[in-house]
Write an enzyme that holds these catalytic residues in place. Structure first.
Site, PDB file in Angstrom:
ATOM      1  N   HIS A 114      45.587  33.911  37.865  1.00 41.61           N
ATOM      2  CA  HIS A 114      44.310  33.232  38.681  1.00 41.61           C
ATOM      3  C   HIS A 114      43.070  33.943  38.122  1.00 41.61           C
ATOM      4  CE1 HIS A 114      44.850  37.585  40.247  1.00 41.61           C
ATOM      5  NE2 HIS A 114      43.229  36.812  40.888  1.00 41.61           N
TER       6      HIS A 114
ATOM      7  N   HIS B 271      43.937  36.099  34.986  1.00 45.17           N
ATOM      8  CA  HIS B 271      44.783  37.988  34.844  1.00 45.17           C
ATOM      9  C   HIS B 271      46.354  38.137  36.491  1.00 45.17           C
ATOM     10  CE1 HIS B 271      41.626  37.850  38.121  1.00 45.17           C
ATOM     11  NE2 HIS B 271      42.231  38.641  38.509  1.00 45.17           N
TER      12      HIS B 271
ATOM     13  N   ARG C   8      37.079  46.584  43.122  1.00 48.43           N
ATOM     14  CA  ARG C   8      35.845  45.955  42.623  1.00 48.43           C
ATOM     15  C   ARG C   8      34.938  45.143  42.981  1.00 48.43           C
ATOM     16  NH1 ARG C   8      39.106  39.940  42.775  1.00 48.43           N
ATOM     17  NH2 ARG C   8      37.715  40.124  44.646  1.00 48.43           N
TER      18      ARG C   8
ATOM     19  N   ASP D  62      39.721  34.724  39.690  1.00 44.34           N
ATOM     20  CA  ASP D  62      39.047  35.370  40.462  1.00 44.34           C
ATOM     21  C   ASP D  62      38.368  34.396  41.696  1.00 44.34           C
ATOM     22  OD1 ASP D  62      40.262  37.459  41.420  1.00 44.34           O
ATOM     23  OD2 ASP D  62      38.978  38.897  40.116  1.00 44.34           O
TER      24      ASP D  62
HETATM   25 FE   LIG Z   1      41.939  38.804  40.585  1.00 43.29          FE
END
Ligand SMILES: [Fe+2]
Length: 299
Positions: free
Chosen positions: A125, A275, A290, A127
């Site tokens: 995917h 990723h 993150r 983000d």
């Molecule tokens: Fe992600």
């Protein structure tokens, strides 16, 4: 290998992939050390303290991120959440994720996975591609990782696009696709909440192939987590095309794989990569934090 998509018969053959740098010779860096992990994607950076990078190092990291799409930094255990946030802020405004729970610092999203809360990021995917402006990039820091397992993989969307058969490139040129959070984040929501969030975050229509705003390269921009349909084509052909493109995203030829350790940081360009977080460590614990940087409207 030969396949059929819609009315097209496609033959796959060998392709020459594009190197991380145009002439195949890594650019020289004076203020940090850079070791490519593959010829195309992923570089390990050393000689930089992310808690206190110099302006010259930030300049070189800007270039390195565009050339290598994902940068790895080791031994950054000392980094505080504030310093993590401040490092990412060199690249722009920071995202406050609209759906994921926030901790003390709103820009820092914590992923705490383990026996009670198994990892679910094991689909290729981009983000937050269901937003009008998906992030430019993300800086992910490992705080607790299993002794083995829980690796993350990134795939180079420029090379994934370039290696497509010419007939497929022609077919997808100018097409858009729908991106929607409903089939993923929406699954666990109560009907009222879902309706509220759908009104606030309606499905987005992004180009199937976007042009990177900094490098000018064409990038494949459909993903397995949030892309729900290719628009403007017969639904069956759309599903077949999407399956073919998602297979392309997942080809090991375009990938780099990171084995984490506590204090490892990965910084990826969310416009140039996809990723996949391996969920092979259950019931062990894996904790990551993150920070995402706001991006532009894909075009
Ligand atoms: Fe992600």
């Amino acid at each position: 290998m030969q396949i059929t998509v819609g009315d097209h018969r496609i033959e796959f053959g060998p392709k020459r992939l594009r190197l991380g740098v145009d002439d195949g010779v890594p650019a020289s860096y004076e203020h940090l050390r850079l070791e490519p992990v593959t010829p195309y994607i992923g570089a390990e950076i050393s000689g930089v303290d992310l808690a206190a990078p110099t302006p010259a190092q930030i300049d070189e990291l800007r270039r390195a991120l565009l050339d290598w799409k994902v940068l790895f930094f080791r031994d950054q255990q000392h980094l505080t959440a504030e310093q993590h946030r401040d490092f990412a802020a060199h690249w722009g405004e920071l995202e406050v994720h609209p759906l994921l729970a926030q901790g003390e610092i709103p820009e820092v999203v914590r992923f705490d996975r383990g026996q009670e809360n198994p990892g679910t990021e094991n689909i290729w995917h981009v983000d937050v591609s269901w937003q009008q402006r998906p992030p430019l990039g993300s800086v992910l820091r490992a705080t607790d990782v299993p002794a083995a397992g829980g690796d993350t993989l990134w795939s180079d969307m420029g090379n994934a696009y370039e290696a497509l058969p010419e007939k497929i490139k022609e077919r997808i040129d100018g097409l858009t696709a729908t991106h929607d959070f409903t089939p993923t984040f929406g699954l666990g929501m109560a009907p009222d909440k879902l309706a509220e969030m759908q009104a606030k975050y309606p499905p987005q229509h992004h180009p199937v192939v976007r042009t990177h705003p900094d490098t000018g390269r064409k990038m494949l921009f459909v993903n397995g987590l949030f892309t729900t349909a290719i628009e403007g084509v017969d639904p069956e052909e759309g599903r077949e095309l999407l399956r073919l493109l998602l297979d392309q995203v997942a080809m090991p030829d375009f990938q780099v794989r990171l084995r984490w350790a506590p204090g490892t940081v990965a910084f990826w360009d969310n416009r140039a990569t996809q990723h996949y977080a391996c969920s092979d460590y259950f019931p062990h614990r894996r904790v990551m934090e993150r920070v995402a940087i706001e991006g532009d409207i894909p075009a």
